[in-house]
Design a protein around this motif. Structure first.
Motif, PDB file in Angstrom:
ATOM      1  N   THR C 340      22.050  50.477  54.198  1.00 52.86           N
ATOM      2  CA  THR C 340      20.838  50.493  55.164  1.00 52.86           C
ATOM      3  C   THR C 340      20.596  50.223  53.492  1.00 52.86           C
ATOM      4  O   THR C 340      19.980  48.586  53.871  1.00 52.86           O
ATOM      5  N   ALA C 341      20.533  49.927  52.290  1.00 53.40           N
ATOM      6  CA  ALA C 341      20.623  49.222  51.389  1.00 53.40           C
ATOM      7  C   ALA C 341      20.339  47.754  51.765  1.00 53.40           C
ATOM      8  O   ALA C 341      19.851  46.562  51.572  1.00 53.40           O
ATOM      9  N   THR C 342      21.652  47.173  51.984  1.00 55.98           N
ATOM     10  CA  THR C 342      21.918  46.620  52.577  1.00 55.98           C
ATOM     11  C   THR C 342      21.043  45.434  53.851  1.00 55.98           C
ATOM     12  O   THR C 342      20.715  44.697  53.908  1.00 55.98           O
ATOM     13  N   LYS C 343      20.307  46.193  54.572  1.00 51.59           N
ATOM     14  CA  LYS C 343      20.229  45.916  56.096  1.00 51.59           C
ATOM     15  C   LYS C 343      18.648  46.241  55.535  1.00 51.59           C
ATOM     16  O   LYS C 343      17.836  44.862  56.317  1.00 51.59           O
ATOM     17  N   HIS C 344      18.479  46.651  54.582  1.00 55.92           N
ATOM     18  CA  HIS C 344      16.552  46.177  53.795  1.00 55.92           C
ATOM     19  C   HIS C 344      17.294  45.588  52.882  1.00 55.92           C
ATOM     20  O   HIS C 344      15.727  45.084  51.819  1.00 55.92           O
ATOM     21  N   ASN C 345      18.001  44.904  52.497  1.00 61.91           N
ATOM     22  CA  ASN C 345      17.899  43.792  51.484  1.00 61.91           C
ATOM     23  C   ASN C 345      17.658  44.469  50.102  1.00 61.91           C
ATOM     24  O   ASN C 345      17.222  43.680  49.068  1.00 61.91           O
ATOM     25  N   THR C 346      18.104  45.523  49.937  1.00 65.40           N
ATOM     26  CA  THR C 346      17.500  45.895  48.875  1.00 65.40           C
ATOM     27  C   THR C 346      19.241  46.139  47.495  1.00 65.40           C
ATOM     28  O   THR C 346      19.423  47.376  46.995  1.00 65.40           O
ATOM     29  N   GLN C 347      19.741  45.872  48.260  1.00 64.97           N
ATOM     30  CA  GLN C 347      21.119  46.148  47.734  1.00 64.97           C
ATOM     31  C   GLN C 347      21.395  45.913  46.287  1.00 64.97           C
ATOM     32  O   GLN C 347      21.928  46.372  45.710  1.00 64.97           O
ATOM     33  N   ARG C 348      20.936  44.713  45.846  1.00 69.12           N
ATOM     34  CA  ARG C 348      20.772  44.783  44.275  1.00 69.12           C
ATOM     35  C   ARG C 348      20.697  45.676  43.663  1.00 69.12           C
ATOM     36  O   ARG C 348      20.821  46.488  42.707  1.00 69.12           O
ATOM     37  N   GLN C 349      18.995  46.049  44.183  1.00 65.42           N
ATOM     38  CA  GLN C 349      18.606  47.370  43.347  1.00 65.42           C
ATOM     39  C   GLN C 349      19.300  48.381  43.627  1.00 65.42           C
ATOM     40  O   GLN C 349      19.336  49.338  42.159  1.00 65.42           O
ATOM     41  N   LEU C 350      19.818  49.009  44.880  1.00 65.69           N
ATOM     42  CA  LEU C 350      20.382  50.029  44.255  1.00 65.69           C
ATOM     43  C   LEU C 350      22.435  49.981  44.142  1.00 65.69           C
ATOM     44  O   LEU C 350      21.999  50.725  42.994  1.00 65.69           O
TER      45      LEU C 350
END
Ligand code: B12
Ligand code: B12
Lengths: 222, 460, 460, 222
Positions: C340-350
């Motif tokens: 989900t993070a990757t899809k929302h493009n927040t994978q770096r924050q996670l």
């Protein structure tokens, strides 16, 4: 097959009790199991034919759907209601007033345990597939199972338990049953159980869900 | 009795893990809901009979569990945690048994705090023995007295928080659920369960007041989680389980109207509603309670959690160690993640990930989505009385599901869709007036319950 | 033989879960490292003897596990997953046994793909039987032949990926570790283990080529995870375990120099280094492998994972279901969060949250921090030859730890600090030249290993 | 107490073998266990006094620190090295050349299992606290334990296993030992074990770590 019987089987399958029943919506206002059974009798179709070709067929279809995940428990129960409405008319034609049963099963949740939803579902499914179920309820002592076996000799027994601390009562209960009525088959189920546990306590079978239990039972009576 | 006419949290952004409007202080230095999420570790006995002969072994099990968890907490340099001791039936039936275990756990926790400064608190949940008889006698009789006495002795023995999974109304609800009978479901939750919870928590509150400890909260486990389990096994439609979830909120809310102040009970997935309405810190279980039950809500359940629980696990050996310490470690890492997000001020983004990862997968998840929680909570506080609130919750939930399905957020399978239409129709037929619903209950389920148990007059 | 002289990933931002430069296609529609993190579910037998009498029951166990996991995957609408079948000694000793189980699992997976479209792949890990003798004969003898034949038969029976936890050099390392003898540690890893891994993977590669399947990867489990376990039990300093972790990278890298293409093995925490250097997708285990071992790396281990594993769990009953399906569900929810993070493009924050939640708690976590991984990886690729690389890795790791301690990022306890000084001094004394180190090995541990096993001449 | 003995005990505790040994850094260049023991003998301090008041005291102190999490395995091993260096000088003064042991323990990892790190640590800790350990290695059959007991009658036995599939061999092994040498105490350990399992197989004790095992053993010989 007779058109009435086909329609009747659909009414049972879909739980259309009578002309007034609102479900299913697309059959609103149409005749239900009640009316169609009366008609079938008027048309001189033999009671056993109505039972086998319409009512049992309808129950079987919904049962299969349930097995495939295409129907739910309430669907089964509503179908059973429609079936019962039909049976009211057929009763006089059968000696015992009941359809032939595959056999009897005594069921109960073991001593100290009050969880009964699982057991009740097993009961429903077994009834739906033609078994006569004697339900002893929850918190059932070994003695009560023995008493029930005295009353219904030759029955199978199904034990349910949901607690890690009560599942062990299955062991004594199974023991006592086998000591008192050798040859009695005892089946067990419930969330914390496993095949291993079943083997350990000397029960005759463990099933994770009612469908597989019903399938197995049908196998052994055939 | 407290009345909640408005929401404690009216902005969905604020319905978030770790923060509640009214934090709860308890136990050894614990403060719950004040910015930090703590693990709530639960456990139970492995397969063992409880009897005089095994009693020593039973105590030894709990001692071992406490030791193992303490060691893990030290190894992980944990800031703190809550232990839930969920009694098993014989421990409530013989309240001194429950008390003996309570004492063992409490001593271990006191030591951990003194020696290592790790904060902690002990929740004791007693068994609602009143469920044993059918129909159940709820306000009198042996089962009721034993249950209340178990609260008393647990408090005496060192419990910091008291909870229960109460069962009033379940004698009807169990049946109604099987038939997907919405009239029965709503009346049993809104009239019967609501009345029983209100009465029961007045009793509990007098005990917690006496011992100056915390009245935690109740759970609709026997109602809504049963429905969730059944849906999970393909026995009931998901949409029905979702509906029951929302409809069970007012019944659990009654505990807070009558003195409970949280933390709510882990298996009460109605927690986010309680938090939105009352500002109470809540305990939630999700993916890391996989040991206790499978779930369609593994991630989204974390969105608003103040305590994060594993629900329950037997004290059995795994490769690494015993299951309770294993799951304790898991919870601790989950909490580290929550709290790191809070520290970095990215808690909203993390919450969003939890929400988004489940919301499309199963319609039951929708009931925990913050905006939906607020919508239904609002519908609840706009009503007065358990029945009206329950009906409003169900209707609003249905409405939210409809929207989600229409917008394509959630895809309903064919049978779910057909049940959707069926339930919609049924919901329209549920009586609007409580009296009417009550009459209907008497007519259709009259033989299954004792009106006096709910302080209702016997209509016949 | 492939040589890695530069980094496949030179920017720490790109060292992230779900994405590898060289994704691996395998099994039933699986693509690993191409944007999505999948669970890798592992399991083992409960307490049961493996013998002729129990063989039917053993097979039944694996059948049950496969069924249960498949059901969970369907219930959770999972996109896909990898199964690891980690053999137990008798299954490798009698390779047809291992093959029979492989076939059972493969059939179940094929069915799941055909009926439900759920992608999957089967990894088979055989036991490195060569560990049985002291000193071990690594390139010849019965144990070696059985091990290789187990690979062959597993491939024949349907394995999609082959792996092993190889043990060359461990006969020295085990001892050196106990004495915290850095010379022995570095020489056994950099000379002996490096040589054995290189040779072994050439053998494996010829097999995987023949069957057109995947040569997965090796793991320094017996070296670095043993050190981690020992540190976790208070037997060794954390800083030593951290050092060994870094020093074990070149030895595992040798597999990729000789044909392995990933996914790396879950228990190889050297995975992020492999990914940074080679661009290979990696399997990692962290908090959700708590069933198999406790860990100081629960969250940070997720930072760069392409497969997310539970390491191993016995097929025992928990309250919800059997442990393998329970942990499968847990992994699936974890993966939903990653994806989900990757899809929302927040994978770096996670990823940042994963990193930050562990980094301050234990110095071992530092070894998985992306910038540190790159720093040490760079030091490795700048060197040629296993020994030079191992020494460079250790020195750079030490340097990174020093910085972290100096900057206050990590707090070292008193004994850790005193060991820090001791190790620093020792590290300075480790021979810079491989030949010198080898001589030192002969002198100090000569009786413990067979030079021919490493294609080394016997100096005496 | 004699100053030399005090210094000597510190050398043992901190693993200062001799004047050349670089560790610990703050004792660099100073005399170690080797030199100080020689001095003590020269000073006519009785060998038993050197052993008990200096060497054993030093080992005990480091052992205690280890128990409190204030020392690691390598600290124990290095201390043991210093102790051994000292013992070289004392040997002639003791009949057997060995310090008095508390008793003998036969240890091994059971059949089919190659994990030995845990077992080796247990060995070290037991040795450190005065036990004579006979290590049979890994993959040890029941027969080998019996043979060892024939050679070392009256020994305790310690079994280790790390695999769920090999731990069951502990059962036969324990059985065979108890059948052949009744009264022999068998202790078990290893990651997958539990007290429950120990009870089930009829072993005499399960310990999660060497420290608690050593503590228990010291208890039973006193
Ligand atoms: C609903 C529920 C309750 C309800 C029970 C309602 C009722 N009338 O049954 C209430 C709230 C009353 C309740 C009370 C308690 N519960 Co309860 N409960 C549950 C819950 C959430 C769901 C159970 C359920 O109905 N599942 C749905 C049904 C359909 O599934 P099932 O029972 O497994 O049955 C299926 C199969 O197993 C099989 N089957 C069942 N029986 C049989 C028999 C045969 C012969 C065959 C072939 C098949 C078969 O077919 C069924 C259909 O597929 C579970 C959680 C869980 N994960 O199971 C906890 C759970 C079982 N309860 C638990 C506990 C601890 C309790 C209490 C002690 C709590 C407390 N402190 O008050 C009390 C004990 C009361 C008592 N004396 O028994 C624990 C058990 C822990 C343990 N040590 O074992 C669980 C696991 C929850 C947890 N904490 O993790 N509980
Ligand atoms: C290191 C290791 C290895 C090394 C072994 C090195 C060696 N020389 O011992 C290698 C790589 C060779 C290896 C191989 C295998 N291993 Co291995 N291994 C491990 C690992 C990572 C650590 C074990 C360890 O050394 N721990 C540190 C020591 C100090 O702890 P300990 O052994 O528990 O001992 C302590 C206590 O238990 C106690 N104790 C121990 N013995 C005794 C005895 C007595 C009398 C007493 C009182 C106390 C006591 O004191 C010790 C100190 O505190 C574990 C993971 C884990 N979580 O444990 C897996 C693990 C044990 N291995 C596992 C497996 C599957 C294997 C292999 C089959 C893998 C494969 N497919 O190749 C092979 C089997 C080889 C064989 N025939 O035995 C599994 C076991 C699963 C199962 N079914 O039981 C584990 C759990 C890993 C996993 N996958 O989850 N392994």
């Amino acid at each position: 097959m007779h058109d009435i019987l086909e329609q009747l089987s659909i009414c049972v399958e879909r739980g259309k009790v009578d002309i007034k029943s609102p479900f299913p919506a697309d059959m609103k206002g149409r005749e239900g199991a009640d009316e169609l059974t009366r008609k079938a009798i008027e048309n001189k179709i033999p009671a056993s034919k109505i039972l086998n070709d319409a009512l049992m067929t309808g129950m079987q279809r919904i049962g299969e759907k349930f097995g495939q995940g295409k129907a739910f428990i309430p669907d089964l129960l509503i179908a059973a209601k429609a079936m019962n409405a039909a049976m009211e008319h057929l009763k006089p034609f059968f000696e015992s007033g009941e359809a032939k049963h595959k056999g009897k099963i005594i069921m109960g949740t073991v001593s100290g345990d009050l969880h009964d939803i699982g057991k009740n579902i097993v009961k429903m499914v077994l009834k739906g597939s033609g078994w006569d179920v004697i339900d002893l309820g929850v918190d059932v002592s070994s003695q009560k199972f023995i008493d029930a076996l005295a009353e219904h000799p030759g029955s199978y027994v199904g034990l349910s338990a949901l607690l890690t601390t009560t599942m062990l009562h299955m062991q004594d209960t199974t023991q006592v049953i086998k000591d008192t009525y050798p040859g009695t088959k005892v089946f067990v189920g419930g969330a914390p159980l496993s095949q291993e546990f079943c083997d350990k306590i000397g029960a005759d079978g463990y099933f994770r869900d009612p469908q597989s239990f019903a399938k197995y039972l049908s196998g052994i009576v055939q | 009795m407290k009345k909640f006419n408005s929401l404690a949290i009216s902005n969905a952004d604020d319905l978030i893990f770790g923060n509640a409007q009214n934090p709860v202080k308890c136990g050894n230095g614990m403060v719950i809901g004040d910015g930090v999420v703590f693990p709530e570790i639960n456990f139970t006995l492995p397969s063992i009979k409880i009897s005089g002969e095994t009693w020593k072994e039973v105590l030894q099990q709990y001692r071992e569990i406490a030791d193992n968890i303490s060691r893990r907490a030290r190894a992980l340099k944990a800031p703190g945690f809550v232990v839930e001791f969920e009694q098993l039936p014989p421990m409530t039936q013989n309240p001194q048994m429950g008390a003996e275990i309570t004492e063992i756990l409490k001593n271990a926790l006191n030591q951990l705090y003194q020696n290592d400064g790790i904060k902690n608190a002990l929740r004791v949940t007693v068994v609602d023995l009143r469920d044993a008889d059918r129909p159940p006698q709820l306000r009198d009789g042996n089962a009721c007295h034993q249950t209340l006495s178990a609260f008393e002795l647990s408090a005496q023995a060192g419990a910091d928080i008291l909870s229960i999974e109460s069962v009033g109304g379940k004698e009807i609800h169990d049946q109604a659920l099987m038939y997907a009978d919405l009239k029965g479901i709503i009346a049993s939750l809104g009239i019967l369960a609501y009345r029983d919870v209100s009465w029961l928590w007045q009793q509990i509150k007098t005990i917690t007041n006496r011992y100056n400890i915390i009245a935690g909260g109740d759970t609709a486990c026997g109602f809504a989680n049963t429905a969730m389990q059944l849906a999970g096994q393909g026995m009931l439609p998901d949409i029905l389980a979702a509906l029951v979830r929302a409809a069970s909120v007012p019944r659990s809310l009654a505990a807070y109207e009558n003195g409970a102040i949280g933390p709510s009970k882990d298996c009460a997935y109605e927690g986010p509603y309680i938090k939105a309405i009352t500002g109470t810190p809540i305990s939630m279980e999700g993916k890391s309670s996989c040991c206790a039950h499978f779930s369609p809500l593994g991630n989204i359940a974390a969105a608003a959690a103040d305590l994060w629980s594993n629900e329950s696990v037997q004290n059995v050996r795994l490769l690494s160690g015993n299951a309770p310490e294993v799951f304790y470690e898991l919870l601790e890492y989950d909490c580290r993640l929550f709290n790191t997000a809070t520290k970095h001020n990215t808690q909203r983004q993390l919450r969003e990930l939890f929400v988004q990862s489940d919301i499309r997968q199963n319609i039951q998840a929708l009931m925990l989505e913050p905006e939906t929680v607020l919508k239904i909570s609002r519908a609840i506080v706009e009503q007065t009385g358990g029945y009206n609130q329950t009906l409003a919750a169900a209707k609003t939930a249905f409405h939210c599901m409809q929207q989600a399905a229409d917008s394509g957020l959630v895809h309903l399978s064919e049978i779910e869709s057909s049940w959707f239409l069926k339930l919609k129709q049924e919901l329209d037929e549920v009586p609007v007036l409580e009296d009417e619903a009550l009459n209907w209950l008497y007519e259709n389920y009259g033989s299954l319950f004792i009106p006096e148990s709910y302080n209702l007059k016997n209509l016949v």
